[in-house]
Enzyme design. Structure first.
Site, PDB file in Angstrom:
ATOM      1  CE  LYS A   1      47.786  38.944  31.094  1.00  0.00           C
ATOM      2  NZ  LYS A   1      48.049  40.165  31.887  1.00  0.00           N
TER       3      LYS A   1
ATOM      4  NE  ARG B   1      47.314  36.825  37.076  1.00  0.00           N
ATOM      5  CZ  ARG B   1      46.345  37.155  36.222  1.00  0.00           C
ATOM      6  NH1 ARG B   1      45.826  36.272  35.415  1.00  0.00           N
ATOM      7  NH2 ARG B   1      45.909  38.390  36.152  1.00  0.00           N
TER       8      ARG B   1
ATOM      9  NE  ARG C   1      40.258  46.290  32.300  1.00  0.00           N
ATOM     10  CZ  ARG C   1      41.027  45.203  32.349  1.00  0.00           C
ATOM     11  NH1 ARG C   1      41.550  44.705  31.236  1.00  0.00           N
ATOM     12  NH2 ARG C   1      41.294  44.622  33.494  1.00  0.00           N
TER      13      ARG C   1
ATOM     14  NE  ARG D   1      38.550  42.790  35.644  1.00  0.00           N
ATOM     15  CZ  ARG D   1      39.587  42.146  35.120  1.00  0.00           C
ATOM     16  NH1 ARG D   1      39.642  41.910  33.818  1.00  0.00           N
ATOM     17  NH2 ARG D   1      40.557  41.703  35.873  1.00  0.00           N
TER      18      ARG D   1
ATOM     19  NE  ARG E   1      44.109  43.107  38.591  1.00  0.00           N
ATOM     20  CZ  ARG E   1      43.486  43.686  37.553  1.00  0.00           C
ATOM     21  NH1 ARG E   1      42.844  44.819  37.705  1.00  0.00           N
ATOM     22  NH2 ARG E   1      43.527  43.102  36.376  1.00  0.00           N
TER      23      ARG E   1
HETATM   24  P1  AMP Z   1      42.700  38.718  34.706  1.00  0.00           P
HETATM   25  O1  AMP Z   1      41.382  38.855  34.045  1.00  0.00           O
HETATM   26  O2  AMP Z   1      43.640  37.806  33.971  1.00  0.00           O
HETATM   27  O3  AMP Z   1      43.334  40.045  35.060  1.00  0.00           O
HETATM   28  O4  AMP Z   1      42.439  37.978  36.112  1.00  0.00           O
HETATM   29  C1  AMP Z   1      41.634  38.584  37.102  1.00  0.00           C
HETATM   30  C2  AMP Z   1      41.894  37.930  38.455  1.00  0.00           C
HETATM   31  O5  AMP Z   1      41.591  36.533  38.373  1.00  0.00           O
HETATM   32  C3  AMP Z   1      43.332  37.985  38.937  1.00  0.00           C
HETATM   33  O6  AMP Z   1      43.632  39.206  39.608  1.00  0.00           O
HETATM   34  C4  AMP Z   1      43.362  36.783  39.880  1.00  0.00           C
HETATM   35  O7  AMP Z   1      42.706  37.064  41.092  1.00  0.00           O
HETATM   36  C5  AMP Z   1      42.519  35.769  39.138  1.00  0.00           C
HETATM   37  N1  AMP Z   1      43.316  34.922  38.206  1.00  0.00           N
HETATM   38  C6  AMP Z   1      43.199  34.852  36.844  1.00  0.00           C
HETATM   39  N2  AMP Z   1      44.073  33.987  36.319  1.00  0.00           N
HETATM   40  C7  AMP Z   1      44.775  33.488  37.378  1.00  0.00           C
HETATM   41  C8  AMP Z   1      45.852  32.567  37.502  1.00  0.00           C
HETATM   42  N3  AMP Z   1      46.399  31.958  36.424  1.00  0.00           N
HETATM   43  N4  AMP Z   1      46.311  32.299  38.747  1.00  0.00           N
HETATM   44  C9  AMP Z   1      45.783  32.878  39.849  1.00  0.00           C
HETATM   45  N5  AMP Z   1      44.783  33.768  39.799  1.00  0.00           N
HETATM   46  C10 AMP Z   1      44.280  34.083  38.580  1.00  0.00           C
END
Ligand code: AMP
Length: 214
Positions: free
Chosen positions: A14, A89, A128, A161, A172
């Site tokens: 994404k 999400r 990554r 990360r 995840r």
């Molecule tokens: P990402 O960078 O999008 O993979 O997000 C990393 C982490 O941030 C996720 O594993 C969640 O813990 C949190 N997170 C990001 N966006 C959301 C969302 N829309 N709803 C809930 N948690 C989120």
């Protein structure tokens, strides 16, 4: 205001696609994951609330997410075009986003589902590496830096990360199946879901998405 969504499992690409779309269009990229990581770095209240969930690979509560997204949209202009990455999400976030946009006289225009086989996702995420200084993204085998552990662009140190470690990646993906995958039906029923093959290379996926962007 216009809004599109990039939907897909963690590691579907994404962020990479969002960068391609941002470079080719005037969409504003809104990544809730990036906003939360910035909040943690800044030591803000939101960051404190989010960190424990993120480290475990769990979702941050809907109330926290809706607050940061609403605050971001409130700063915008009626002509803005938003591309959401990693948001919504949960069904609750999707419904609340519809309400927020309706109040602004708008609605979600298109949802792009990035489809990638699970083994590809696990390998992408666990390999990554990210530059601590400039945020550039690498992969130990697919996109290695010229010098191991060092960013080609700025010389900064590369790190993994904490939520990209394999055990957390598997959690995840499980969280995605349990809490996010139902959004596919939600948007399909509205007739705005578009499937993109994101399992091969990011350039092809970006081109496909741009061709299908209304
Ligand atoms: P990402 O960078 O999008 O993979 O997000 C990393 C982490 O941030 C996720 O594993 C969640 O813990 C949190 N997170 C990001 N966006 C959301 C969302 N829309 N709803 C809930 N948690 C989120």
């Amino acid at each position: 205001m216009q809004a599109i969504i990039l939907l897909g499992a963690p590691g579907a690409g994404k962020g990479t696609l969002a960068e391609g779309v941002r470079n080719a269009t005037d969409y504003i990229h809104v990544s809730t994951g990036d906003m939360l990581r910035a909040a943690i770095k800044a030591g803000s209240q939101t960051g404190l609330e989010a960190k424990a969930f993120m480290d475990k690979g769990e979702l941050v509560p809907d109330s926290v997410i809706m607050r940061i997204v609403s605050e971001r949209l409130a700063q915008g202009q009626p002509t803005d075009k938003y591309m959401f990455d990693g948001f919504p999400r949960t069904l609750e976030q999707a419904r609340q986003l519809d309400e927020v946009l309706a109040k602004l006289g708008s609605a979600v225009n298109q949802v792009f589902l990035l489809e990638v086989p699970t083994p590809v996702i696990v390998s992408r995420l666990s390999g990554r590496r990210i530059c601590k200084t400039c945020g550039a993204v690498y992969h130990v085998t697919n996109i290695p830096p010229k010098k191991e552990g060092i960013c080609d662009q700025c010389g900064g140190p590369l790190y993994q990360r904490p939520d990209d470690e394999e055990a957390t990646v598997l959690n995840r993906l499980d969280v995605y199946q349990r809490q996010t995958a139902s959004l596919i039906d939600y948007y399909d029923q509205k007739g705005i879901l578009i499937r993109i093959n994101a399992g091969t290379n990011p350039q092809a996926a970006t081109a496909e998405l741009l061709a299908k962007l209304a």
